[in-house]
Each structure stands twice: as structure tokens, then as C-alpha cells.
Design a protein around this motif. Structure first.
Motif, PDB file in Angstrom:
ATOM      1  N   LEU A   1      42.609  47.514  69.866  1.00 41.99           N
ATOM      2  CA  LEU A   1      41.539  47.753  70.829  1.00 41.99           C
ATOM      3  C   LEU A   1      41.481  49.215  71.254  1.00 41.99           C
ATOM      4  O   LEU A   1      40.403  49.741  71.556  1.00 41.99           O
ATOM      5  N   GLN A   2      42.613  49.882  71.263  1.00 44.13           N
ATOM      6  CA  GLN A   2      42.636  51.291  71.643  1.00 44.13           C
ATOM      7  C   GLN A   2      41.844  52.147  70.670  1.00 44.13           C
ATOM      8  O   GLN A   2      41.234  53.152  71.055  1.00 44.13           O
ATOM      9  N   VAL A   3      41.837  51.742  69.404  1.00 45.75           N
ATOM     10  CA  VAL A   3      41.124  52.492  68.371  1.00 45.75           C
ATOM     11  C   VAL A   3      39.708  51.965  68.178  1.00 45.75           C
ATOM     12  O   VAL A   3      38.796  52.699  67.789  1.00 45.75           O
ATOM     13  N   HIS A   4      39.509  50.658  68.467  1.00 48.80           N
ATOM     14  CA  HIS A   4      38.205  50.013  68.277  1.00 48.80           C
ATOM     15  C   HIS A   4      37.801  49.338  69.589  1.00 48.80           C
ATOM     16  O   HIS A   4      37.852  48.107  69.712  1.00 48.80           O
ATOM     17  N   PRO A   5      37.399  50.120  70.576  1.00 51.41           N
ATOM     18  CA  PRO A   5      37.149  49.572  71.915  1.00 51.41           C
ATOM     19  C   PRO A   5      35.926  48.667  72.018  1.00 51.41           C
ATOM     20  O   PRO A   5      35.723  48.028  73.058  1.00 51.41           O
ATOM     21  N   ALA A   6      35.113  48.579  70.962  1.00 46.94           N
ATOM     22  CA  ALA A   6      33.901  47.748  71.014  1.00 46.94           C
ATOM     23  C   ALA A   6      34.185  46.272  70.750  1.00 46.94           C
ATOM     24  O   ALA A   6      33.291  45.435  70.912  1.00 46.94           O
ATOM     25  N   ILE A   7      35.410  45.926  70.337  1.00 43.27           N
ATOM     26  CA  ILE A   7      35.715  44.518  70.031  1.00 43.27           C
ATOM     27  C   ILE A   7      35.664  43.684  71.313  1.00 43.27           C
ATOM     28  O   ILE A   7      36.341  43.987  72.298  1.00 43.27           O
ATOM     29  N   ASN A   8      34.857  42.629  71.288  1.00 47.02           N
ATOM     30  CA  ASN A   8      34.783  41.714  72.432  1.00 47.02           C
ATOM     31  C   ASN A   8      35.784  40.574  72.342  1.00 47.02           C
ATOM     32  O   ASN A   8      36.361  40.158  73.357  1.00 47.02           O
ATOM     33  N   TYR A   9      35.983  40.064  71.108  1.00 45.68           N
ATOM     34  CA  TYR A   9      36.866  38.920  70.945  1.00 45.68           C
ATOM     35  C   TYR A   9      37.758  39.102  69.724  1.00 45.68           C
ATOM     36  O   TYR A   9      37.276  39.388  68.627  1.00 45.68           O
ATOM     37  N   PHE A  10      39.046  38.935  69.935  1.00 49.27           N
ATOM     38  CA  PHE A  10      40.004  38.786  68.839  1.00 49.27           C
ATOM     39  C   PHE A  10      40.295  37.294  68.723  1.00 49.27           C
ATOM     40  O   PHE A  10      40.680  36.643  69.712  1.00 49.27           O
ATOM     41  N   VAL A  11      40.123  36.737  67.529  1.00 49.17           N
ATOM     42  CA  VAL A  11      40.375  35.307  67.333  1.00 49.17           C
ATOM     43  C   VAL A  11      41.345  35.152  66.170  1.00 49.17           C
ATOM     44  O   VAL A  11      41.060  35.583  65.045  1.00 49.17           O
TER      45      VAL A  11
ATOM     46  N   VAL B   1      28.676  28.605  67.049  1.00 51.96           N
ATOM     47  CA  VAL B   1      29.599  29.055  66.009  1.00 51.96           C
ATOM     48  C   VAL B   1      30.984  28.551  66.393  1.00 51.96           C
ATOM     49  O   VAL B   1      31.422  28.708  67.536  1.00 51.96           O
ATOM     50  N   TYR B   2      31.678  27.939  65.430  1.00 51.31           N
ATOM     51  CA  TYR B   2      32.958  27.294  65.692  1.00 51.31           C
ATOM     52  C   TYR B   2      34.082  28.012  64.951  1.00 51.31           C
ATOM     53  O   TYR B   2      33.881  28.553  63.855  1.00 51.31           O
ATOM     54  N   PHE B   3      35.279  27.964  65.557  1.00 57.60           N
ATOM     55  CA  PHE B   3      36.462  28.594  64.979  1.00 57.60           C
ATOM     56  C   PHE B   3      37.624  27.599  65.080  1.00 57.60           C
ATOM     57  O   PHE B   3      37.876  27.022  66.142  1.00 57.60           O
ATOM     58  N   LEU B   4      38.343  27.417  63.982  1.00 61.08           N
ATOM     59  CA  LEU B   4      39.526  26.555  63.992  1.00 61.08           C
ATOM     60  C   LEU B   4      40.491  27.028  62.913  1.00 61.08           C
ATOM     61  O   LEU B   4      40.125  27.813  62.034  1.00 61.08           O
TER      62      LEU B   4
ATOM     63  N   GLN C   1      38.478  40.286  59.185  1.00 64.10           N
ATOM     64  CA  GLN C   1      37.079  40.686  59.191  1.00 64.10           C
ATOM     65  C   GLN C   1      36.626  41.008  60.604  1.00 64.10           C
ATOM     66  O   GLN C   1      37.023  40.336  61.565  1.00 64.10           O
ATOM     67  N   THR C   2      35.780  42.024  60.718  1.00 60.78           N
ATOM     68  CA  THR C   2      35.103  42.318  61.974  1.00 60.78           C
ATOM     69  C   THR C   2      33.628  41.983  61.774  1.00 60.78           C
ATOM     70  O   THR C   2      32.988  42.525  60.869  1.00 60.78           O
ATOM     71  N   VAL C   3      33.114  41.069  62.595  1.00 65.05           N
ATOM     72  CA  VAL C   3      31.743  40.596  62.411  1.00 65.05           C
ATOM     73  C   VAL C   3      31.009  40.628  63.745  1.00 65.05           C
ATOM     74  O   VAL C   3      31.612  40.512  64.819  1.00 65.05           O
ATOM     75  N   GLU C   4      29.702  40.781  63.655  1.00 58.95           N
ATOM     76  CA  GLU C   4      28.851  40.731  64.840  1.00 58.95           C
ATOM     77  C   GLU C   4      28.154  39.376  64.870  1.00 58.95           C
ATOM     78  O   GLU C   4      27.472  38.996  63.916  1.00 58.95           O
ATOM     79  N   ILE C   5      28.351  38.648  65.956  1.00 53.67           N
ATOM     80  CA  ILE C   5      27.726  37.343  66.140  1.00 53.67           C
ATOM     81  C   ILE C   5      26.951  37.404  67.447  1.00 53.67           C
ATOM     82  O   ILE C   5      27.536  37.598  68.513  1.00 53.67           O
ATOM     83  N   GLY C   6      25.641  37.234  67.351  1.00 55.59           N
ATOM     84  CA  GLY C   6      24.821  37.488  68.531  1.00 55.59           C
ATOM     85  C   GLY C   6      24.936  38.951  68.899  1.00 55.59           C
ATOM     86  O   GLY C   6      24.793  39.836  68.051  1.00 55.59           O
TER      87      GLY C   6
ATOM     88  N   THR D   1      26.502  33.201  74.096  1.00 56.52           N
ATOM     89  CA  THR D   1      26.765  33.966  75.332  1.00 56.52           C
ATOM     90  C   THR D   1      28.238  33.926  75.706  1.00 56.52           C
ATOM     91  O   THR D   1      28.835  34.945  76.042  1.00 56.52           O
ATOM     92  N   HIS D   2      28.827  32.746  75.625  1.00 56.79           N
ATOM     93  CA  HIS D   2      30.208  32.560  76.064  1.00 56.79           C
ATOM     94  C   HIS D   2      31.045  31.957  74.942  1.00 56.79           C
ATOM     95  O   HIS D   2      30.537  31.197  74.103  1.00 56.79           O
ATOM     96  N   LEU D   3      32.347  32.287  74.971  1.00 58.57           N
ATOM     97  CA  LEU D   3      33.315  31.742  74.024  1.00 58.57           C
ATOM     98  C   LEU D   3      34.292  30.868  74.788  1.00 58.57           C
ATOM     99  O   LEU D   3      34.891  31.301  75.773  1.00 58.57           O
TER     100      LEU D   3
END
Length: 255
Positions: free
Chosen positions: A195-205, A4-7, A107-112, A241-243
Motif C-alpha cells: 500500500l505504501q507504493v500503491h496507495p490507490a488500492i481499496n481492497y486486498f483480498v 462480484v463474489y470472492f472465495l 492481479q490488480t483489477v478495477e471493479i466499479g 459500493t460495499h464489500l
């Protein structure tokens, strides 16, 4: 899973970018290189320097770019297009003609098995009142209807000239203030607060700032700012697995 790519922040069509045609071709070659490796591509705003859709008229140009994202969607690649502060005024053209999924809000999305918070970034954590006022005007439906009353010849001329003026204030192509530090960078402050309110976020992009940043916020959370496709040609890639934050170098980089 496929990558998955982001630009973000190509600002195609900008009158402040002297190498605009070369820049567009480079972006298209990158998209062509990843088309069989990608399950999704997220374009996080300001892909155009100014885009305004009238009811029966869209801006001329960008045929190589629009053709390539149409090819991606025809191949089954999800292309998610986020509006930025330069291309707020998207109608349904990109959705209907190119097959993109259009997003006007973060948007908050789940990828993998990872959770991503994705946004262009304008207006997030930034207390600049002048920018906030302009943003409110640009998003106002009445103001948009009034602008639509202009003939496209004058409307597009005004928009492209305004965007060029905004870019040239920074003194160079794609120039923006450098990284302001963890305590002063608006998008970093915003991510920490969120993040304090939504601690489950792994990546902010995010896009918007035209700087490359990959910063750990906690043991399980990072914030990435994607740079641009004017001078840096940066993107992020998630392999399941990794970003990673990467630079596209033609003939050397394998996206």
C-alpha cells in the motif's frame, strides 16, 4: 451492477476431509444460488487439494463443481480461477472446457470504481525458508516435466498423499495457525508494504491462510482474508459500493 463474489480454499478431493462429498455439494449449491446475481466470481486458489494436468489426462472427480462453473460461464458469468500452492499445476483444461479465466500471478483489477489487489497469498510476506524452497521447486518447469514422467496412477497418489500429510500436520480438518496479529500476520504485513507504493488500492483480498479477517489499513483501504470452504464456508461479496465478508449457511443465508 450485479454482485462480484470472492472465495478460496475448498481443497476439494482432500483425503484429510471426511465430509468431502458433502462439502463439494454445499459449494455447488452456493454457486447455484448466486448464478443469476453474479457478474463475476473470483476463486482465489486452492480450490483443489491437488490438481495436476498431464497432456492427455486430468484428475478424476469434481464433476459437480466443474459442471457448475461451466454453467456459470455459459450464462455469461466471468469465473476467474487463481492457482494456489495446491493447484499450481493447471494447464489449459479449465480454460478450454469450463471457460474460466486462469491467473497464475496476483492481479490488480478495477471493479466499479474500486481497485482490488487479488492473490491466493502463498509466498507473500512469508519469510519461511522451507516453504519458499518448496514453492520454488513446485514452480520449477524442469521439476514439473520430471513429475509428468510419472504414470498418473503414481503421480496423483503421491500428490494427494503429500497434501493430506500437509493438512494433518495442523491437527484437524482445515486447521491452520490462528490470526497472529497485525504485526506478525504475513499477508497483513505484505498489504501494508504494498500500500505504501500503491496507495490507490481499496481492497486486498487473499486466501491461503484459512482464517477470516477484515482489517482496515487506512481510511480508504482494507485487507480481507477469505477463510475457507472446509469448515467456515466464507466468501466476500461486492455490490458495487460495499464489500462484505459473509458465511454461507444453507437455508438461512441469501448470497
Amino acid at each position: 451492477m450485479k454482485n462480484v463474489y470472492f472465495l478460496s480454499d475448498a481443497h476439494l478431493g482432500s483425503r484429510a476431509i471426511r465430509h468431502g462429498r458433502t462439502q463439494e455439494r454445499r459449494l455447488v449449491r452456493f454457486l447455484d444460488a448466486i448464478k443469476h446475481k453474479a457478474s463475476a466470481v473470483y476463486m482465489l486458489g486452492d480450490m483443489f487439494d491437488f490438481w495436476y494436468e498431464y497432456k492427455l489426462v486430468v484428475p478424476k472427480g469434481y464433476t459437480r463443481f466443474l459442471g457448475k462453473i461451466s454453467e456459470l460461464t455459459d450464462l455469461g458469468v466471468e469465473v476467474h480461477f487463481f492457482t494456489g500452492n495446491h493447484d499450481i499445476w493447471c494447464g489449459d483444461y479449465l480454460e478450454k472446457e469450463c471457460g474460466v479465466v486462469l491467473h497464475r500471478e496476483p492481479q490488480t483489477v478495477e471493479i466499479g470504481d474500486k481497485i482490488f489487489m487479488l492473490a491466493h497469498g502463498d509466498g507473500l510476506g512469508d519469510a519461511d525458508r522451507k516453504f519458499g524452497f518448496l514453492r520454488a521447486v513446485f514452480h520449477n518447469r524442469l521439476c514439473q516435466r520430471m513429475f509428468s514422467g510419472l504414470h498418473p496412477r503414481w503421480g496423483m497418489e503421491f500428490g494427494l498423499s503429500w497434501a493430506r500429510h500437509s493438512r494433518m500436520k495442523h491437527g484437524k480438518e482445515g486447521g491452520d495457525p490462528p490470526y497472529m496479529g497485525e504485526e506478525h500476520e504475513p499477508l497483513v504485513r505484505y498489504a501494508k508494504s504494498y500500500l505504501q507504493v500503491h496507495p490507490a488500492i481499496n481492497y486486498f483480498v487473499f486466501g491461503h491462510r484459512h482464517i477470516e479477517l477484515d482489517l482496515m489499513l487506512s481510511r480508504d483501504s482494507r485487507v480481507l482474508i477469505l477463510g475457507d470452504w472446509i469448515t467456515q464456508f466464507t466468501y466476500a461479496v461486492f455490490d458495487g459500493t460495499h464489500l462484505f465478508l459473509e458465511n454461507y449457511i444453507e437455508g438461512d443465508t441469501q448470497p
